[in-house]
Design a protein around this motif. Structure first.
Motif, mmCIF file in Angstrom:
data_model
loop_
_atom_site.group_PDB
_atom_site.id
_atom_site.type_symbol
_atom_site.label_atom_id
_atom_site.label_comp_id
_atom_site.label_asym_id
_atom_site.label_seq_id
_atom_site.Cartn_x
_atom_site.Cartn_y
_atom_site.Cartn_z
ATOM 1 N N LYS A 152 -3.098 -0.498 -5.489
ATOM 2 C CA LYS A 152 -4.536 -0.216 -5.078
ATOM 3 C C LYS A 152 -4.799 -1.236 -3.947
ATOM 4 O O LYS A 152 -4.696 -2.367 -4.151
ATOM 5 C CB LYS A 152 -5.185 -0.530 -6.368
ATOM 6 C CG LYS A 152 -4.986 0.518 -7.569
ATOM 7 C CD LYS A 152 -5.030 1.752 -7.550
ATOM 8 C CE LYS A 152 -4.988 2.552 -8.585
ATOM 9 N NZ LYS A 152 -4.684 4.144 -8.334
ATOM 10 N N LYS A 153 -5.628 -0.613 -3.085
ATOM 11 C CA LYS A 153 -6.164 -1.671 -1.897
ATOM 12 C C LYS A 153 -6.995 -2.644 -2.546
ATOM 13 O O LYS A 153 -7.209 -3.698 -1.817
ATOM 14 C CB LYS A 153 -6.789 -0.632 -1.122
ATOM 15 C CG LYS A 153 -5.927 0.302 -0.202
ATOM 16 C CD LYS A 153 -6.745 0.911 0.796
ATOM 17 C CE LYS A 153 -5.843 1.793 1.488
ATOM 18 N NZ LYS A 153 -6.603 2.696 2.560
ATOM 19 N N LEU A 198 -6.966 -3.946 6.261
ATOM 20 C CA LEU A 198 -6.196 -3.439 4.930
ATOM 21 C C LEU A 198 -6.973 -2.428 4.214
ATOM 22 O O LEU A 198 -6.295 -1.295 3.607
ATOM 23 C CB LEU A 198 -6.135 -4.568 3.917
ATOM 24 C CG LEU A 198 -5.496 -4.235 2.444
ATOM 25 C CD1 LEU A 198 -4.099 -4.292 2.754
ATOM 26 C CD2 LEU A 198 -5.699 -5.516 1.617
ATOM 27 N N LEU A 199 -8.414 -2.401 4.025
ATOM 28 C CA LEU A 199 -9.356 -1.178 3.578
ATOM 29 C C LEU A 199 -9.356 -0.182 4.523
ATOM 30 O O LEU A 199 -9.053 1.233 3.792
ATOM 31 C CB LEU A 199 -10.605 -1.689 3.296
ATOM 32 C CG LEU A 199 -11.019 -2.773 2.323
ATOM 33 C CD1 LEU A 199 -12.087 -3.151 2.401
ATOM 34 C CD2 LEU A 199 -10.533 -2.202 1.047
ATOM 35 N N VAL A 247 0.843 -1.220 -0.035
ATOM 36 C CA VAL A 247 0.011 0.018 -0.044
ATOM 37 C C VAL A 247 0.906 1.286 -0.069
ATOM 38 O O VAL A 247 0.590 2.311 -0.739
ATOM 39 C CB VAL A 247 -1.123 -0.081 1.251
ATOM 40 C CG1 VAL A 247 -1.712 1.496 1.346
ATOM 41 C CG2 VAL A 247 -2.023 -1.329 1.201
#
Length: 109
Positions: free
Chosen positions: A9-10, A98-99, A4
């Motif tokens: 990209k997530k 993660l988001l 990240v």
């Protein structure tokens, strides 16, 4: 965190995480099913038997001293699906983390 921080990209990372989870848990469940069937058959036709005095006591009360495995082909598959479902549910936590991860925080990790 590093991916990240360097600009991945997530959603791609989430997709990678989910695919990895599905593949690893699917492989584990499949191997488990393949390994358990021969053991179930073996122990059905060659059941566990209580030793010595325990066997005598069981037979005295009218029970068999043999303990055969119950052969039901869908039982390991049912347990495998439950384990697979739990694995997918547990994988939601790293996905949410993660988001929510910010690139600056990811660089510090």
């Amino acid at each position: 965190g590093v991916l990240v921080a360097i600009g991945m990209k997530k959603w791609k990372l989430v997709l990678t995480l989910l695919i990895e989870t599905i593949l690893l848990s699917g492989a584990g469940v499949t191997i488990g099913i393949i390994l358990v069937y021969p053991f179930m058959l073996w122990k059905h036709y060659d059941p566990f038997r209580f030793p010595g005095e325990q066997a005598e006591m069981m037979e005295k009360f009218g029970f068999s001293a043999d303990i055969p495995f119950y052969i039901m082909p869908d039982l390991p598959i049912t347990h495998a699906l439950i384990i697979f479902s739990i694995t997918l549910i547990v994988s939601l936590y790293p996905t949410v983390v993660l988001l929510r991860l910010k690139p600056l925080t990811a660089m510090r990790m």
